[in-house]
Motif scaffolding. Structure first.
Motif, PDB file in Angstrom:
ATOM      1  N   VAL A 267       7.395  52.862 -95.848  1.00  0.00           N
ATOM      2  CA  VAL A 267       6.751  51.863 -94.993  1.00  0.00           C
ATOM      3  C   VAL A 267       5.970  52.614 -93.920  1.00  0.00           C
ATOM      4  N   THR A 268       4.668  52.440 -93.943  1.00  0.00           N
ATOM      5  CA  THR A 268       3.796  53.136 -92.993  1.00  0.00           C
ATOM      6  C   THR A 268       3.298  52.144 -91.949  1.00  0.00           C
ATOM      7  N   ASP A 269       3.497  52.478 -90.693  1.00  0.00           N
ATOM      8  CA  ASP A 269       2.993  51.627 -89.617  1.00  0.00           C
ATOM      9  C   ASP A 269       1.510  51.916 -89.435  1.00  0.00           C
ATOM     10  N   LEU A 270       0.686  51.024 -89.946  1.00  0.00           N
ATOM     11  CA  LEU A 270      -0.763  51.231 -89.903  1.00  0.00           C
ATOM     12  C   LEU A 270      -1.392  50.722 -88.611  1.00  0.00           C
ATOM     13  N   ASN A 271      -0.618  50.004 -87.803  1.00  0.00           N
ATOM     14  CA  ASN A 271      -1.158  49.510 -86.533  1.00  0.00           C
ATOM     15  C   ASN A 271      -1.513  50.685 -85.630  1.00  0.00           C
ATOM     16  N   GLY A 272      -2.676  50.637 -85.062  1.00  0.00           N
ATOM     17  CA  GLY A 272      -3.097  51.693 -84.149  1.00  0.00           C
ATOM     18  C   GLY A 272      -3.897  52.792 -84.805  1.00  0.00           C
ATOM     19  N   ILE A 273      -3.870  52.858 -86.156  1.00  0.00           N
ATOM     20  CA  ILE A 273      -4.638  53.911 -86.836  1.00  0.00           C
ATOM     21  C   ILE A 273      -5.763  53.336 -87.679  1.00  0.00           C
ATOM     22  N   MET A 274      -5.829  51.996 -87.760  1.00  0.00           N
ATOM     23  CA  MET A 274      -6.810  51.369 -88.649  1.00  0.00           C
ATOM     24  C   MET A 274      -8.077  50.963 -87.920  1.00  0.00           C
ATOM     25  N   ASN A 275      -8.337  51.578 -86.769  1.00  0.00           N
ATOM     26  CA  ASN A 275      -9.563  51.260 -86.055  1.00  0.00           C
ATOM     27  C   ASN A 275     -10.794  51.707 -86.844  1.00  0.00           C
ATOM     28  N   TYR A 276     -10.596  52.587 -87.839  1.00  0.00           N
ATOM     29  CA  TYR A 276     -11.753  53.030 -88.620  1.00  0.00           C
ATOM     30  C   TYR A 276     -12.225  51.968 -89.611  1.00  0.00           C
ATOM     31  N   PRO A 481       1.914  49.047-103.367  1.00  0.00           N
ATOM     32  CA  PRO A 481       1.761  48.927-101.907  1.00  0.00           C
ATOM     33  C   PRO A 481       2.047  50.234-101.181  1.00  0.00           C
ATOM     34  N   GLU A 482       3.043  51.013-101.654  1.00  0.00           N
ATOM     35  CA  GLU A 482       3.334  52.312-101.032  1.00  0.00           C
ATOM     36  C   GLU A 482       2.120  53.226-101.119  1.00  0.00           C
ATOM     37  N   ALA A 483       1.555  53.345-102.328  1.00  0.00           N
ATOM     38  CA  ALA A 483       0.422  54.242-102.528  1.00  0.00           C
ATOM     39  C   ALA A 483      -0.755  53.845-101.650  1.00  0.00           C
ATOM     40  N   VAL A 484      -1.026  52.549-101.578  1.00  0.00           N
ATOM     41  CA  VAL A 484      -2.187  52.085-100.802  1.00  0.00           C
ATOM     42  C   VAL A 484      -1.964  52.297 -99.308  1.00  0.00           C
ATOM     43  N   GLN A 485      -0.739  52.073 -98.824  1.00  0.00           N
ATOM     44  CA  GLN A 485      -0.459  52.360 -97.411  1.00  0.00           C
ATOM     45  C   GLN A 485      -0.780  53.813 -97.081  1.00  0.00           C
ATOM     46  N   LEU A 486      -0.387  54.729 -97.961  1.00  0.00           N
ATOM     47  CA  LEU A 486      -0.633  56.142 -97.704  1.00  0.00           C
ATOM     48  C   LEU A 486      -2.114  56.497 -97.864  1.00  0.00           C
TER      49      LEU A 486
END
Length: 608
Positions: A267-276, A481-486
């Motif tokens: 589980v990857t916390d994507l909040n805060g890094i997806m501004n791109y 979903p794991e692969a796409v999160q990474l």
């Protein structure tokens, strides 16, 4: 308004209970010989109580409940209705009657009403349960439930209340204080270590794992014990997959391979890094595919200004478009039917839409098919990637993320070699472009179209045999979903030119996977469902690698993502070789493979 005859009958029965309770209370109060003046009071009090209890019982909806499914909530409703009805009747009687109703009569009548009203309703429930059991299939499958907590109890109750053809023999619970206790009248027979013995002794036909909050490792350990019993195994979804408070038999699912991998999902916390991608125009090629469609779902959570869904197959693009419009109505979508091999069409698309971030997931991926059709693999995976990458550079995209494969490492297949050439091309582009070009490399994804798991399941449904190419074949596995999160995480780490390698966990032997799936379907491998070895197919390896020999791995701040740094590439030489590929694309397979071997020397040419 028509009155329900059943409700009217139940109301009359309740009033008779009230009268009987009051009459019997006076009789006991005066030992059967009470004064004449109390006879009038008894009748008056009964009349008042008829109104008081009637209003209270109706107010607490005791005539709008299915008593065959009664639970603690219904019991509390009865208690509140009777107590408030009794208090209301007593207060009114004190105000209007000349003589006070004896306190002992009030208490005794209240107790009797409660006993009769509640007892009658729960008698209905008991009779209903027996009726359901008698209506069930007379041939019942003995079922064992692992987990005697809330989830297991709810499942047991629903099985007992429905004609499911199942008979619950007992619970399994690792909490020793529950051992030999009874839940809903069903015994807790032991801990997980007792499962094999209980299955034999009780002739268990099915095990249901009811532990939705357990970790993936705990589930894997229990599944490993259960699969060797040879009985069918099912389980409740994980806690975050359930609708809160809603558990039913149709939510029990078959045990999947994910439960066997022995690790919790990444589980990857994507909040805060997806501004791109926020407020950006984002293009996903191959948007109708397994990885492409999941990229679209996850990107939609981060509010791109526009999401471009580009694909060649109109049906798959239509399906993901409808899904996204339903789930993300605020996201601006544009669907584009285009072939990445058509260079002019791609230039037109980029000129019109000007994507700022490109995720390139369009590719041919099936190893044996591409081995027999190398020209198509080259046209799609090499020339198609070249077209999209060149357009990203020409029209000023900020980032370009190529979805690559572990089969690109020391490739023995046309598909793997073409993916490696695509990696090499976008790395060479990065040296000259303002666009950040990166690749993300990972192994097999569970549940993707054409993957081995759905294929095995279909073979089991058809009665076998299950075909495995080689007894020593191993593969890395990860959920989509794991692969796409990474992939999205890696995109945020991009500075340009990297090949990101995802940590896929421990490799899994395909033979063990097939055996486990057969057992979890309730069959015995080699006995009820046979396993046959078909031989390694064209272009396949026994095992996959994630890095080439010359790549030096570098850690990132994410513990599941690493960077492989290949040696410097000669862009001029690479362009010459790709032009040679263009010249021989119409020739025979051996000519195409020979040129591929010159671009990717580690590719082992097999000329048939």
């Amino acid at each position: 308004m028509r009155l329900n005859k059943g409700i009217v009958a139940l109301f009359i029965i309740d009033i008779l209970f009230v009268w009987f309770s009051i009459g019997s209370s006076y009789w006991f109060r005066f030992y059967g010989d009470f004064p004449a003046e109390y006879k009038l009071q008894m009748l008056q009090y009964a009349g008042i109580s008829t109104i008081g209890f009637g209003i209270s019982l109706y107010y607490f909806q005791l005539y709008r409940r299915a008593w065959e499914y009664a639970s603690v909530e219904e019991l509390l409703s009865i208690l509140k209705a009777v107590v408030i009805g009794g208090v209301l009747s007593t207060v009114v009687a004190m105000l209007v009657l000349p003589e006070r109703v004896p306190f002992s009569v009030v208490v005794l009548s209240l107790e009797t009403v409660l006993l009769l009203v509640g007892g009658y309703r729960f008698l209905t429930r008991i009779l209903g349960l027996r009726s359901n059991r008698n209506a069930a299939d007379p041939i019942l499958n003995n079922v064992l439930i692992v987990g005697a907590g809330n989830c297991g109890t709810l499942i047991a109750r629903e099985i007992r209340n429905s004609a499911s053809g199942m008979k619950i023999v007992g619970f399994i619970d690792d909490d020793l204080k529950n051992y030999k206790l009874h839940v809903l009248g069903i015994p807790v027979l032991g801990t997980r270590d007792h499962i094999p013995m209980i299955v034999k002794e009780k002739d268990i036909k099915e095990i249901i794992i009811a532990m939705p909050s357990a970790s993936r490792q705990q589930i894997s350990e229990i599944v490993t014990i259960c699969k060797n019993t040879g009985v069918k195994l099912r389980m409740m979804p994980r806690l975050n997959d359930l609708i809160s408070g809603k558990i039913s038999l149709n939510r029990i699912r078959e045990v999947s391979v994910e439960d066997l991998l022995g690790r919790d999902p990444i589980v990857t916390d994507l909040n805060g890094i997806m501004n791109y991608v926020q407020s950006k125009t984002v293009m996903v090629t191959g948007a109708g595919g397994s990885i492409g469609s999941e990229l679209c779902r996850q990107i939609s959570n981060f509010k791109p200004s526009k999401l471009l869904l580009l694909g060649h197959g109109e049906n798959s693009i239509y399906n993901i478009e409808m899904e996204l419009r339903r789930k993300f109505p605020d996201v601006s979508l544009e669907t584009i039917i285009a072939d990445i091999q058509d260079r002019e069409r791609m230039r037109s698309v980029f000129e019109e839409t000007l994507p700022q971030v490109v995720f390139h997931a369009a590719a041919h991926k099936h190893v044996p098919l591409m081995e027999r059709n190398p020209s198509e693999a080259v046209k799609n995976n090499v020339f198609g990637t070249q077209n999209v990458a060149d357009c990203a550079d020409e029209y000023g995209a900020e980032r370009f993320v190529l979805i690559s494969s572990d089969k690109a490492v020391n490739p023995t297949s046309v598909m793997g070699a073409t993916k490696r050439i695509a990696e090499m091309y976008i790395q060479s582009m990065n040296a000259l472009s303002q666009t950040k070009f990166v690749a993300v490399r990972f192994g097999n994804v569970l549940g993707s179209r054409g993957s081995v798991i759905p294929y095995f399941k279909q073979q089991i449904i058809e009665g076998g045999p299950v075909t495995v190419t080689h007894p020593e074949m191993v593969r890395y596995f990860m959920t989509i979903p794991e692969a796409v999160q990474l992939v999205l995480q890696a995109g945020s780490l991009a500075s340009g030119g990297e090949i990101f390698v995802l940590d896929m966990g421990q490799p899994v032997k395909i033979l063990n996977l097939a055996e486990d799936l057969i057992r979890l379907s309730g069959y015995e491998p080699y006995d009820e469902i046979d396993i046959k070895f078909s031989g390694i197919r064209e272009g396949e390896k026994l095992y996959e690698e994630l890095l080439t020999d010359e790549e030096n791995i570098t850690a990132t701040h994410h513990n599941r993502i690493f960077i492989g740094k290949p040696s410097d590439l000669n862009r001029h030489q690479l362009e010459l070789e790709i032009k040679r590929l263009q010249r021989v694309i119409a020739d025979d397979s051996s000519s195409i493979k020979t040129v591929i071997d010159q671009i990717v020397p580690m590719y082992e040419v097999v000329v048939s």
